[in-house]
Design an enzyme around this catalytic site. Structure first.
Site, short mmCIF file in Angstrom:
data_model
loop_
_atom_site.label_atom_id
_atom_site.label_comp_id
_atom_site.label_asym_id
_atom_site.label_seq_id
_atom_site.Cartn_x
_atom_site.Cartn_y
_atom_site.Cartn_z
CG ASP A 147 -2.43 5.17 8.27
OD1 ASP A 147 -1.40 4.47 8.39
OD2 ASP A 147 -3.01 4.72 7.31
CG HIS B 9 -0.84 3.69 4.59
ND1 HIS B 9 -1.50 3.22 5.66
CD2 HIS B 9 -0.37 2.95 3.60
CE1 HIS B 9 -1.55 1.84 5.29
NE2 HIS B 9 -0.64 1.62 4.19
CB SER C 148 -1.07 0.07 1.24
OG SER C 148 -0.44 -0.33 2.48
#
Length: 472
Positions: free
Chosen positions: A448, A451, A199
């Site tokens: 998160d 990312h 990702s």
């Protein structure tokens, strides 16, 4: 009396009958003498030192010998030459005849190519540097770019601060130009790129798409069933850009949902590459490939279709091999494939990215609430990231050594680890979803810290790619 003086001065004797003639002759003599005396005085009134003439020297072609001025008290005695031409004359005041300099004419100057994007300084380590303030801000916004996935669209999700948008990566000892979308698309005419990995690779592709959208918006021409692998096309330059979902790079069977909740251990075949990318490998001109954090997940390792051990599988009565073993085996297989491939595309290996969870991790309440970058020396990598990085650098070095003198095959390192370590402020944090604190008090909020927000620090990775691939 006058007559007597004239007669005495005259060199010959005259009679009285020639009186008029004598007067006339004497007058002529006196006038001649006066003229001679006057002319002699006029050329010797005030002696002046002679200015020596410069000797004519053989000048190299396209150069002009220009006398170098001695330093005088009057600053206006300096000479400034802007665009010298062979016929140029330069007024001087105090000359040193024995000293000359050569000024190159425009005909002999090297003219850079139009649109040259290379740094003006010598090459240096572009991965060692600091994050410096960038008042101009990001190249795009979440309003101008429409390919940002919801989990990375921090501003739309309600993140209140914006300071993280105003920093730029600055290597020490050289300049790193900002990514030029126009030049990139022009140079990549009829070419194709692929980003292969997890990702973070998808995060990187979205950043590149957003920057390129300033020139042309891409057309999505393919996606898989889960929308994890995609391909875009830029019609004006016939350039294609793909992202291929392959988090392990080797064959894997996974049993987890999009939130990472697993119902069983991952089955990982360390000696078999993932066909999702190997079957397309030879169709690309440029490839950016990476691995990393997925190898920290619980997994059972297979080699020759036989279980050889596992990583973190208590109660399975299997040999604990550790994630380092699995990652190294996978990288060896991947890099060997690249080195031995007959295809001559340029491959960039991107190093893994550290996370910034504090007070926990992804699954137990870890957070990342910082709003400014770290300075060099303020943070160290954790043990896990050190192991991942060491494996990457060691296996990459072996691959480069295996290439030998083969100049056609190229593989380069995109070392984003340390520069990313300094940006704890660039993650979505709680703003992975819209308005995370709008619910009832006390409800758990997922953070998160792995990312990157878009726009955000990951945009600078494209500056590095431009320098590494295009300008080098």
């Amino acid at each position: 009396m006058v007559k007597k003086m004239s007669l005495d001065w005259s060199p010959w004797s005259l009679g009285k009958h020639n009186h008029v003639f004598v007067k006339f002759a004497v007058s002529l003599l006196l006038m001649g003498l006066a003229f001679r005396l006057f002319f002699s005085d006029s050329i010797s009134i005030s002696p002046v030192a002679e200015i020596p003439l410069l000797e004519r020297t053989e000048a190299p072609e396209n150069t002009i010998p220009v006398p170098l001025l001695e330093r005088t008290e009057a600053p206006e005695a300096m000479i400034t030459v802007t665009t010298p031409a062979p016929e140029t004359t330069i007024p001087v005041t105090t000359l040193a005849p024995e000293t000359t300099i050569s000024v190159t004419t425009p005909a002999s100057l090297a003219t850079p190519e139009i649109g040259d994007h290379r740094p003006s300084k010598e090459k240096c380590d572009i991965f060692t540097g600091d994050w410096i303030p960038n008042p101009s801000g990001p190249a795009y916004t979440n309003e101008t770019c429409h390919v940002i996935e919801g989990h990375q669209n921090c501003m739309s999700n309600g993140r209140p601060d914006s300071g993280y948008l105003y920093w730029k990566w600055n290597p020490r000892g050289c300049e790193l130009p900002s990514f030029s979308a126009e030049r990139f698309l022009e140079l990549m005419r009829h070419k194709s790129w692929a980003f292969i990995g997890d990702s973070i690779s998808r995060n990187h592709v979205q950043s590149l798409l957003c920057i390129l959208s300033k020139v042309e918006k891409a057309v999505e021409v393919y996606h898989d069933k889960e929308y994890k692998s995609k391909r875009w096309h830029f019609p004006s330059s016939n350039f294609s850009l793909s992202v291929i979902w392959s988090p392990f790079l080797v064959q894997a069977i996974t049993f987890e949902d999009n939130n990472g909740v697993a119902t069983s251990e991952i089955q990982l075949y360390l000696d078999k590459l993932d066909k999702k990318w190997t079957d397309q490998y030879q169709s690309f001109d440029y490839i950016v490939i990476s691995g990393g954090k997925w190898f920290l997940k619980t997994a059972i390792y297979y080699e020759n279709n036989t279980i050889v051990g596992c990583h973190y599988c208590p109660g399975k009565n299997l040999t604990e091999m550790g994630f380092e073993y699995g990652y190294r085996k996978a990288l060896q297989r991947v890099l060997n494939f690249i080195v031995t491939s007959s295809q001559k595309e340029l491959v960039v290996w991107r190093t893994s990215t550290p996370d910034h969870f504090e007070n926990g991790d992804w699954s137990n309440g870890g957070t990342c609430n910082r709003t400014e970058p770290f300075k060099d020396g303020e943070i160290d990598m954790n043990d896990v990231d050190i192991v991942l990085r060491n494996v990457e650098l060691e296996e990459y070095a072996k691959a480069v050594a295996a290439l030998g003198s083969d100049e056609e095959m190229k593989i380069k390192l995109l070392d984003t680890t340390r520069l990313s370590l300094l940006r704890p402020d660039g993650h979505p944090g709680p703003y992975r979803y819209p308005n995370p604190f709008a619910g009832s008090k006390g409800s758990a909020v997922q953070n998160d810290c792995l990312h990157w927000c878009l726009p955000g620090p990951i945009d600078s990775w494209n500056d590095l790619v431009m320098e590494l691939v295009i300008n080098s």
